[in-house]
Design a protein around this motif. Structure first.
Motif: not given
Length: 147
Positions: A65-70, A72-75, A83-88, A137-141
């Motif tokens: 489960e990843i939350t970015i700017n409120n 929430v999505e499950t990937y 998703v995180l590569t794009k964010f960073f 890691i089960i959750e990242l916000r």
């Protein structure tokens, strides 16, 4: 039989080199041992500092489960990596510091890092849980840091 110290002189440099090699191996062993027992919470901070999202994704459970700017999505693990590569890529880390960690329970770990990027400061909270034989890691916000 009479032995002279001069007879053994060619051996002394060899002994010194051998002792130096063993000393170097011993030093390397003690230098690497703390890394082998590194806290996974600190490892996440280090991977973000290195912007090594591919290696970070190895630590993800699937699904995660990843939350970015409120939002929430499950990937799945590969989706989360994208998703995180794009964010960073959009928010390249300039400075990453560990703000908080909870590691009192061996089956549950929690960390909060502050990531200063070129265009904003973010608070990243992540939760590890023991799954199978390892920690995942089960959750990242990720949310903008509130001043």
């Amino acid at each position: 039989m009479h032995f002279s110290l001069l007879q053994f002189m060619p051996i002394f440099p060899l002994l010194i080199i051998m002792k130096a090699k063993y000393l170097l191996l011993l030093i390397l062993l003690f230098a690497v041992m703390p890394l082998a027992k590194a806290d996974p919470i600190d490892g996440v901070v280090w991977l973000i500092k290195q912007n090594n999202i591919h290696r970070l994704a190895v630590l993800f459970d699937s699904p995660i489960e990843i939350t970015i700017n409120n939002q929430v999505e499950t990937y799945s693990r590969p989706q989360a990596e994208v998703v995180l590569t794009k964010f960073f890529n959009d928010h390249k880390p300039v400075k990453v510091t560990l703000l908080h960690k909870v590691n009192s329970n061996q089956k549950f770990l929690f960390g909060v890092a502050i990531v200063k990027s070129e265009n904003g400061t973010f608070r990243i909270a992540y939760t590890f849980n023991q799954i199978g034989g390892g920690m995942k890691i089960i959750e990242l916000r990720i949310e903008p840091e509130k001043n």
